[in-house]
Design a protein around this motif. Sequence first.
Motif, mmCIF file in Angstrom:
data_model
loop_
_atom_site.group_PDB
_atom_site.id
_atom_site.type_symbol
_atom_site.label_atom_id
_atom_site.label_comp_id
_atom_site.label_asym_id
_atom_site.label_seq_id
_atom_site.Cartn_x
_atom_site.Cartn_y
_atom_site.Cartn_z
ATOM 1 N N ASP A 4 9.174 9.242 7.928
ATOM 2 C CA ASP A 4 7.983 8.772 8.641
ATOM 3 C C ASP A 4 6.714 8.913 7.824
ATOM 4 O OD1 ASP A 4 9.382 8.076 10.960
ATOM 5 O OD2 ASP A 4 9.312 10.143 11.702
ATOM 6 N N THR A 5 6.751 9.764 6.816
ATOM 7 C CA THR A 5 5.532 9.979 6.026
ATOM 8 C C THR A 5 5.829 9.827 4.537
ATOM 9 O OG1 THR A 5 5.844 12.371 5.726
ATOM 10 C CG2 THR A 5 4.724 11.642 7.752
ATOM 11 N N LEU A 6 4.772 9.530 3.791
ATOM 12 C CA LEU A 6 4.875 9.392 2.348
ATOM 13 C C LEU A 6 5.239 10.727 1.704
ATOM 14 C CD1 LEU A 6 4.551 7.590 -0.147
ATOM 15 C CD2 LEU A 6 2.115 8.174 -0.154
ATOM 16 N N GLU A 7 4.715 11.810 2.267
ATOM 17 C CA GLU A 7 4.995 13.136 1.719
ATOM 18 C C GLU A 7 6.485 13.457 1.819
ATOM 19 O OE1 GLU A 7 3.946 16.448 -0.350
ATOM 20 O OE2 GLU A 7 2.673 14.752 0.208
ATOM 21 N N GLU A 8 7.098 13.115 2.955
ATOM 22 C CA GLU A 8 8.532 13.347 3.124
ATOM 23 C C GLU A 8 9.343 12.522 2.118
ATOM 24 O OE1 GLU A 8 9.389 14.254 7.801
ATOM 25 O OE2 GLU A 8 8.589 12.266 7.315
ATOM 26 N N LEU A 9 8.900 11.280 1.906
ATOM 27 C CA LEU A 9 9.589 10.410 0.944
ATOM 28 C C LEU A 9 9.501 10.997 -0.459
ATOM 29 C CD1 LEU A 9 11.025 7.808 0.115
ATOM 30 C CD2 LEU A 9 8.779 6.684 0.036
ATOM 31 N N LYS A 10 8.318 11.501 -0.830
ATOM 32 C CA LYS A 10 8.159 12.098 -2.156
ATOM 33 C C LYS A 10 9.021 13.340 -2.323
ATOM 34 C CE LYS A 10 3.522 10.487 -3.427
ATOM 35 N NZ LYS A 10 2.143 10.899 -3.795
ATOM 36 N N ASN A 11 9.075 14.173 -1.299
ATOM 37 C CA ASN A 11 9.898 15.386 -1.370
ATOM 38 C C ASN A 11 11.372 15.045 -1.528
ATOM 39 O OD1 ASN A 11 7.662 17.050 -1.096
ATOM 40 N ND2 ASN A 11 7.847 17.218 1.136
ATOM 41 N N ASP A 12 11.826 14.055 -0.767
ATOM 42 C CA ASP A 12 13.222 13.635 -0.863
ATOM 43 C C ASP A 12 13.525 13.030 -2.231
ATOM 44 O OD1 ASP A 12 15.870 12.916 0.506
ATOM 45 O OD2 ASP A 12 15.178 10.960 -0.206
ATOM 46 N N GLU A 28 0.841 -1.194 0.000
ATOM 47 C CA GLU A 28 0.000 0.000 0.000
ATOM 48 C C GLU A 28 0.878 1.246 0.000
ATOM 49 O OE1 GLU A 28 -3.280 0.416 -0.178
ATOM 50 O OE2 GLU A 28 -3.600 -1.740 -0.390
ATOM 51 N N LEU A 29 0.450 2.259 -0.729
ATOM 52 C CA LEU A 29 1.213 3.500 -0.827
ATOM 53 C C LEU A 29 0.756 4.435 0.287
ATOM 54 C CD1 LEU A 29 3.425 4.674 -2.583
ATOM 55 C CD2 LEU A 29 1.683 5.717 -4.026
ATOM 56 N N ASP A 30 1.393 4.290 1.442
ATOM 57 C CA ASP A 30 1.004 5.093 2.600
ATOM 58 C C ASP A 30 2.228 5.381 3.461
ATOM 59 O OD1 ASP A 30 1.530 2.659 3.792
ATOM 60 O OD2 ASP A 30 -0.584 2.132 4.086
ATOM 61 N N ASP A 31 1.991 5.968 4.615
ATOM 62 C CA ASP A 31 3.099 6.329 5.501
ATOM 63 C C ASP A 31 3.881 5.102 5.967
ATOM 64 O OD1 ASP A 31 2.384 8.958 5.240
ATOM 65 O OD2 ASP A 31 1.339 9.095 7.168
ATOM 66 N N GLU A 32 3.189 3.978 6.146
ATOM 67 C CA GLU A 32 3.867 2.750 6.574
ATOM 68 C C GLU A 32 4.863 2.284 5.513
ATOM 69 O OE1 GLU A 32 3.849 1.148 9.496
ATOM 70 O OE2 GLU A 32 2.689 2.892 10.152
ATOM 71 N N PHE A 33 4.465 2.467 4.253
ATOM 72 C CA PHE A 33 5.378 2.123 3.155
ATOM 73 C C PHE A 33 6.637 2.976 3.229
ATOM 74 C CE2 PHE A 33 6.797 3.333 -1.175
ATOM 75 C CZ PHE A 33 7.258 2.100 -1.613
ATOM 76 N N ALA A 34 6.449 4.281 3.460
ATOM 77 C CA ALA A 34 7.599 5.196 3.561
ATOM 78 C C ALA A 34 8.540 4.771 4.686
ATOM 79 C CB ALA A 34 7.108 6.624 3.779
ATOM 80 N N LYS A 35 7.957 4.383 5.827
ATOM 81 C CA LYS A 35 8.778 3.942 6.964
ATOM 82 C C LYS A 35 9.556 2.669 6.636
ATOM 83 C CE LYS A 35 5.667 5.847 10.487
ATOM 84 N NZ LYS A 35 4.704 5.517 11.561
ATOM 85 N N ASP A 36 8.917 1.775 5.863
ATOM 86 C CA ASP A 36 9.555 0.492 5.547
ATOM 87 C C ASP A 36 10.729 0.642 4.573
ATOM 88 O OD1 ASP A 36 7.837 -0.886 7.183
ATOM 89 O OD2 ASP A 36 6.447 -1.441 5.565
ATOM 90 N N VAL A 37 10.610 1.577 3.646
ATOM 91 C CA VAL A 37 11.614 1.657 2.564
ATOM 92 C C VAL A 37 12.604 2.812 2.723
ATOM 93 C CG1 VAL A 37 10.018 0.581 0.940
ATOM 94 C CG2 VAL A 37 10.161 3.088 1.044
#
Length: 428
Positions: A262-270, A249-258
Motif C-alpha cells: 500500500d505504500t512506497l516505503e513498504e515496496l522499497k523495504n521488500d 509518479e513515485l508515490d504510494d499509488e505507484f506502489a499499489k499499482d505495481v
Amino acid sequence: MNAELIKKEQNEVTLKITVGKDEFKKANDKAYDKLKGRFNVAGFRKGKAPKKLIEAQYGKGVFFDEAINIVFPEAYSKAIEDLKLDPVDRPELDVEEIGDDKDLVLIAKVTVKPEVKLGEYKGIEINKVEYTVKEEDVDNKIEEMRNQNSRLINVEDRAVANDDTAVIDFEGFVDGEAFAGGKGENHNLVIGSGSFIPGFEEQLVGANVGDEVKVNVTFPTEYHAENLAGKEAVFVVNVKEIKVKEMPELDDEFAKDVSEFDTLEELKNDTKVKLEEAAKKNEEAELRNKAVEKAAEMAEIDIPEAMVDTQVNNMLRDFDQQLQMQGLNLENYIKFTGMKIEDLKAQMREDAQNRVKTSLVLEAISEKEGIEVSDEELNNEIAQMATMYKMEADKFKETLREQDMDYFKENVIVKKTIDLLVDSAKIN
C-alpha cells in the motif's frame, strides 16, 4: 561375437570385432529380404528373384554392406560393454575379413573418454566475494520498475530531442545504390541509445514530424557486413512520429499499482529484502563456481577434440533455442550479423573446452568419492523440476523416460560433488 582390444593410443582405441559366420549369414539373409525388391532379374518380378540369382548377376557381396549395417550396432554395443570402454564419438569402421561362409571381422577405431589425473580438490583455498546491497541499488531497482510501467506519448509541438523515441521509415544507399538490409518502416529509434551506426541518431535531433532527413554516415571498418565495412552511406529518413516516455509518479499509488503493498516505503523495504536474498545466492553461486574452477585447474586431462566438437554443437543448439524464444533463429542471426557458422563455433570453442574439462573433473571426483544418489534425493530433484513446470511431482514423474531419470541423477551427483568441494574448502 568376440571383441578384442588391439591398441590404445592416448584417447583412441582400436578393437577387433568378430561376428561368427552363422550370425553373419543370418544378417545377409535379412539384407536380402530387405533389398530384394530393388533388383531387376530377367524372368522374375521385382522382389521375387532368388538370392543366388541376384548374387550371380550383381556380385557375391551385393548384400554385404546392408548385412554389416544390420549386425554391427549390436555387436559394437556388446564389444564396448565387454571391454568396458566409454566412447565419445562414432567409430571409424574397416572390414578385415568378409565372405560367404566366413566370419565377419571388423576393425573399429573410436575415441574414448580420457583419463583424468586429479590434483588436490579438498582443502582448496577460495576467496569469498561479498555482494552488498546499497540504497542506490534499491533506488535503481525501483527506477527499473518505473521504466517498465512507463508509457510513450506523442509529442507534436516540438522537434526531435535526445532520449525521444522517433518513429521512422528509412532506406540506406551506398554509391547511390540501395543495399540489402538497409531499409525499415515504422522503426522505433531511441535517440541517444547508440543502437544505430555512429552519427545516425545525432542527425535526427531537431527534425520535425513529416520531415525527410538525409543522414550521412560511415560504416565502421570492422562492420559485420564486409561489403559495407568502411563505406560511406546516405540514409533517407522520414520522421513519422515523435514520442516521449512518461514515467509514473513515485508515490504510494505507484506502489499499489505495481505490487501488493500500500505504500512506497513498504515496496522499497521488500525490494531491499529481495535484493539481499539475490545477493546471497550470487555469493553462494560464485563460491561454488570458484571451487569447481580450482579443482579443474589442478587436474590434468588430454581432452579429445571430438568431445569439444560435441559440446560446441550442443551450445550452438542451445543458442538457436534462445534465439527462437526471441522470435529469431540461427539462420537469420547468421544472415543479419554477416558471421559464418564457423566463426560462431570458434568463439564458443574455449568455453566448450572448459565445460568439458569441468564435467570430466566432477565425474572423476564423484567416482573417487563414491558419491551416490538416494531415492529421497532423486525424488526431491524431480519435485523441484515439477514445480518449475507447475505440475504435481507424481504426474511429472510419470512423463519421464529412463534417460530423463539418468539426467536427474547426474544433476544430484554434480550438486553433491560441488557441495563436497565447498564444504572442504578453505574460504578466505
